[in-house]
Motif scaffolding. Structure first.
Motif, short mmCIF file in Angstrom:
data_model
loop_
_atom_site.label_atom_id
_atom_site.label_comp_id
_atom_site.label_asym_id
_atom_site.label_seq_id
_atom_site.Cartn_x
_atom_site.Cartn_y
_atom_site.Cartn_z
N TYR A 167 -31.52 -31.30 -110.06
CA TYR A 167 -32.41 -32.04 -110.95
C TYR A 167 -32.17 -33.54 -110.83
O TYR A 167 -31.03 -33.99 -110.82
CB TYR A 167 -32.18 -31.60 -112.40
CG TYR A 167 -32.51 -30.15 -112.65
CD1 TYR A 167 -33.83 -29.71 -112.64
CD2 TYR A 167 -31.50 -29.22 -112.90
CE1 TYR A 167 -34.14 -28.38 -112.86
CE2 TYR A 167 -31.80 -27.89 -113.13
CZ TYR A 167 -33.13 -27.47 -113.11
OH TYR A 167 -33.42 -26.16 -113.33
N GLY A 168 -33.25 -34.30 -110.74
CA GLY A 168 -33.14 -35.75 -110.76
C GLY A 168 -32.58 -36.39 -109.51
O GLY A 168 -32.14 -37.53 -109.55
N ASN A 169 -32.60 -35.67 -108.39
CA ASN A 169 -32.08 -36.26 -107.16
C ASN A 169 -32.89 -35.75 -105.97
O ASN A 169 -33.38 -34.63 -105.97
CB ASN A 169 -30.60 -35.91 -106.97
CG ASN A 169 -29.91 -36.82 -105.99
OD1 ASN A 169 -30.41 -37.90 -105.69
ND2 ASN A 169 -28.78 -36.41 -105.48
N ILE A 170 -32.98 -36.59 -104.96
CA ILE A 170 -33.67 -36.25 -103.72
C ILE A 170 -32.75 -36.58 -102.55
O ILE A 170 -32.06 -37.60 -102.58
CB ILE A 170 -34.99 -37.04 -103.60
CG1 ILE A 170 -36.02 -36.48 -104.58
CG2 ILE A 170 -35.56 -36.99 -102.19
CD1 ILE A 170 -37.32 -37.26 -104.62
N VAL A 171 -32.72 -35.71 -101.58
CA VAL A 171 -31.94 -35.97 -100.36
C VAL A 171 -32.84 -35.80 -99.15
O VAL A 171 -33.88 -35.15 -99.21
CB VAL A 171 -30.72 -35.02 -100.24
CG1 VAL A 171 -29.76 -35.20 -101.40
CG2 VAL A 171 -31.17 -33.56 -100.14
N VAL A 172 -32.42 -36.41 -98.04
CA VAL A 172 -33.18 -36.28 -96.79
C VAL A 172 -32.34 -35.49 -95.80
O VAL A 172 -31.21 -35.87 -95.48
CB VAL A 172 -33.51 -37.65 -96.19
CG1 VAL A 172 -34.25 -37.48 -94.86
CG2 VAL A 172 -34.37 -38.46 -97.15
#
Length: 264
Positions: A167-172
């Motif tokens: 939740y509340g985070n994005i990674v590549v």
């Protein structure tokens, strides 16, 4: 190299022209295929109270002025099929927002125009499955085989903008650039990839300090273009300020990307 750059949303005609003027150097650069990006409506804001834009009619009027005054190619988002026809009269590239990347009617409506189509990968999508979004556009345009070459021929692009990580985070996952590039040209959106959804209590946060690192990594892996949201003062931007690159920092980053690409 394609470069899609501009503010997240059209805040005012004055702001748009200030930013557009600062981006002229990329239009004049023979190594860059430049598109000016701005949204007339941000239909997927976290809160109902968040600024969405000036609306389609006024927004398209301003984008047409930018096109006429600067000679820029234009890219903007469409959220509903009914928007596609009027927007296509102004822009050169129709963009499918990440949350709508599987929306068949929207993809088909865009495919029926003669415009390029940029499909942003959903934060929730397994990268190999983006081939089916590409397939919807290709088949509508009379092509039955999904491949990088066919997507390129028909002006279809995929944009990587990170994946939800809890939740509340994005990674590549840099593997996605390689995977998706098997069946379409890929653009890397370094600014949305540093978003932190909902981190600001009803607003999306972000960490723009990470943008140069992710963009450099994508350049090293290999992509067909880059997407950067930019503003003369991200701290006062009405949408996505925390993940934007300042205009005076963008040039240095573009030069760094070029140097990395030259190594390959």
């Amino acid at each position: 190299m394609k470069l899609l750059a501009g503010p997240c949303v059209i805040e005012s005609e004055e702001n748009i022209f200030t930013i557009a003027k600062a981006l002229e150097k990329y239009q004049e650069d023979a190594t860059i295929d430049f598109y000016f990006k701005a949204s007339f409506d941000k239909a997927n804001r976290t809160s109902l109270d968040s600024f969405r834009g000036l609306g389609m009619e006024k927004g398209l009027e301003i984008l047409q002025k930018v096109k006429d005054d600067f000679g820029y190619k234009i890219v903007t988002d469409v959220h509903e099929s009914i928007q596609v026809e009027p927007v296509a009269k102004v822009v050169d590239m129709l963009q499918i927002p990440a949350f709508l990347c599987r929306q068949t009617d929207l993809l088909v409506a865009c495919a029926k125009t003669d415009k390029e189509v940029n499909i942003k990968k959903g934060q929730f999508i397994n990268p190999p499955d983006m081939r089916y979004s590409v397939m919807k556009v290709l088949k509508t345009r009379g092509c039955d085989e999904v491949s990088y070459e066919n997507a390129q021929k028909h002006g279809i692009y995929l944009t990587e903008r990170g994946s939800s990580f809890g939740y509340g985070n994005i990674v590549v996952d840099m593997r996605s650039l390689v995977i998706m590039r098997e069946f379409a040209p890929v653009i890397f959106d370094a600014t949305h990839s540093v978003q932190m959804p909902g981190a600001l209590g009803g607003k999306t946060g972000g960490d723009s300090s990470m943008v140069p690192y992710l963009a450099s990594a994508a350049a090293a892996v290999g992509v067909d273009g880059f997407f950067f949201e930019t503003h003369f003062d991200p701290s006062c931007a009405l949408s996505d300020g925390p993940n934007m690159v300042k205009l005076d920092e963008l040039e240095k980053l573009i030069e760094k990307i070029k140097k990395i690409q030259a190594i390959k």
